[in-house]
Write a protein that holds these residues in place. Structure first.
Motif, PDB file in Angstrom:
ATOM      1  N   GLU A   1       6.301   2.663   8.808  1.00  0.00           N
ATOM      2  CA  GLU A   1       5.410   1.903   9.561  1.00  0.00           C
ATOM      3  C   GLU A   1       5.653   0.262   8.892  1.00  0.00           C
TER       4      GLU A   1
ATOM      5  N   GLU B   1       6.053   2.626   3.626  1.00  0.00           N
ATOM      6  CA  GLU B   1       5.643   3.294   3.868  1.00  0.00           C
ATOM      7  C   GLU B   1       6.897   3.185   5.295  1.00  0.00           C
TER       8      GLU B   1
ATOM      9  N   TRP C   1       6.503   2.339  -1.956  1.00  0.00           N
ATOM     10  CA  TRP C   1       5.346   1.725  -1.000  1.00  0.00           C
ATOM     11  C   TRP C   1       5.844   0.690   0.218  1.00  0.00           C
TER      12      TRP C   1
ATOM     13  N   TYR D   1       0.918  -1.215  -0.493  1.00  0.00           N
ATOM     14  CA  TYR D   1      -0.385   0.092   0.150  1.00  0.00           C
ATOM     15  C   TYR D   1       0.667   1.417  -0.003  1.00  0.00           C
ATOM     16  N   GLU D   2       0.235   2.521  -0.580  1.00  0.00           N
ATOM     17  CA  GLU D   2       0.929   3.989  -0.380  1.00  0.00           C
ATOM     18  C   GLU D   2       0.575   4.635   0.956  1.00  0.00           C
ATOM     19  N   SER D   3       0.733   4.804   1.614  1.00  0.00           N
ATOM     20  CA  SER D   3      -0.221   6.046   2.437  1.00  0.00           C
ATOM     21  C   SER D   3      -0.830   7.145   1.059  1.00  0.00           C
ATOM     22  N   PRO D   4      -1.806   7.916   1.482  1.00  0.00           N
ATOM     23  CA  PRO D   4      -2.158   8.027   3.713  1.00  0.00           C
ATOM     24  C   PRO D   4      -3.571   6.648   3.278  1.00  0.00           C
ATOM     25  N   GLN D   5      -3.390   5.474   2.254  1.00  0.00           N
ATOM     26  CA  GLN D   5      -4.220   4.384   1.766  1.00  0.00           C
ATOM     27  C   GLN D   5      -3.946   3.727   3.437  1.00  0.00           C
ATOM     28  N   PRO D   6      -5.282   2.913   3.304  1.00  0.00           N
ATOM     29  CA  PRO D   6      -5.008   1.865   4.630  1.00  0.00           C
ATOM     30  C   PRO D   6      -4.118   0.379   4.350  1.00  0.00           C
TER      31      PRO D   6
END
Length: 236
Positions: free
Chosen positions: A117, A115, A113, A50-55
């Motif tokens: 986190e 991130e 992708w 995923y990529e921010s700001p996606q969940p």
């Protein structure tokens, strides 16, 4: 049109049969990147992307790109690179640095992708002994590498980078050498690419992949070593 499942932290993943056809393999959104969730996902052939700001988005594409350890193709030019013995090989020496290098912008893509986190989550898996980085060094400079998650007889490859020609390929050859010693069967490359196909990866159906996964995910390693060859020349 099927609705995308939204996961609460700790909630079980839906069956892969519920994955969307477009975008290919998107299974669920939400949940968390804690170690238990990640390991549960990988054992079922699911990975976050995923990529921010996606969940957090969870995927299980069909078909699946796999590289079987006995099918690695080493080209003539790559053999020449290995014989030169210009690189040093290390494992898990700078795991977080490898992830940061993989996250760096590339000419072929915008954004990343990987991130912060994700870097924290996989660094925790590395500290727990599940995630590993294969590193290619020239003197004291990290010039190539890859990282992923090893469970049973499978290595789930996540990303690779190269700052010099063939450096990421050297990392992959090193990984295959280590996996053979451990008795592992294949590398999950996730999504097809020309680069990986040139090294021997091929597509299998998701059903085939999941069947293979069931037979390999609980395998005990023949060897616990993650010590790479002393020199590139020993890889061929």
């Amino acid at each position: 049109m099927p609705l995308l499942k939204h996961l609460e932290p700790g909630e079980n993943f839906p069956p892969s049969s519920e994955a969307l056809a477009y975008p290919n393999g998107l299974l669920a959104a939400g949940g968390s990147l804690d170690s238990d969730t990640l390991l549960t996902a990988y054992r079922r052939g699911i990975f976050p992307w995923y990529e921010s700001p996606q969940p957090v988005l969870w995927w299980t594409p069909d078909p699946r790109s796999l590289l079987f350890v006995d099918e690695l193709h080493i080209s003539r030019s790559l053999r020449k690179t290995l014989r030169k013995n210009e690189f040093r090989l290390r494992v898990d020496h700078r795991f977080r640095d490898v992830m940061h290098a993989c996250a760096a912008p590339r000419d072929s893509q915008q954004g990343t992708w990987i991130e912060p986190e994700m870097i924290d989550a996989y660094s925790t898996l590395n500290a727990q002994g599940w995630a590993h980085s294969i590193e290619v060094w020239r003197d004291e400079s990290l010039v190539g590498g890859l990282y992923g998650v090893a469970i049973g007889g499978v290595f789930f490859g996540e990303s690779m980078f190269s700052r010099e020609a063939n450096a990421s390929k050297v990392a992959l050859v090193t990984l295959v050498s280590l996996l053979k010693k451990r008795g592992a069967q294949f590398i999950d490359c996730q999504i097809e690419s020309e680069h990986l196909n040139s090294l021997g990866a091929r597509n299998v159906s998701r059903v085939d992949f999941e069947n293979r996964l069931q037979h390999t995910i609980h395998m005990a390693a023949v060897s616990d070593t993650w010590t790479p060859a002393a020199s590139c020349g020993e890889l061929i």
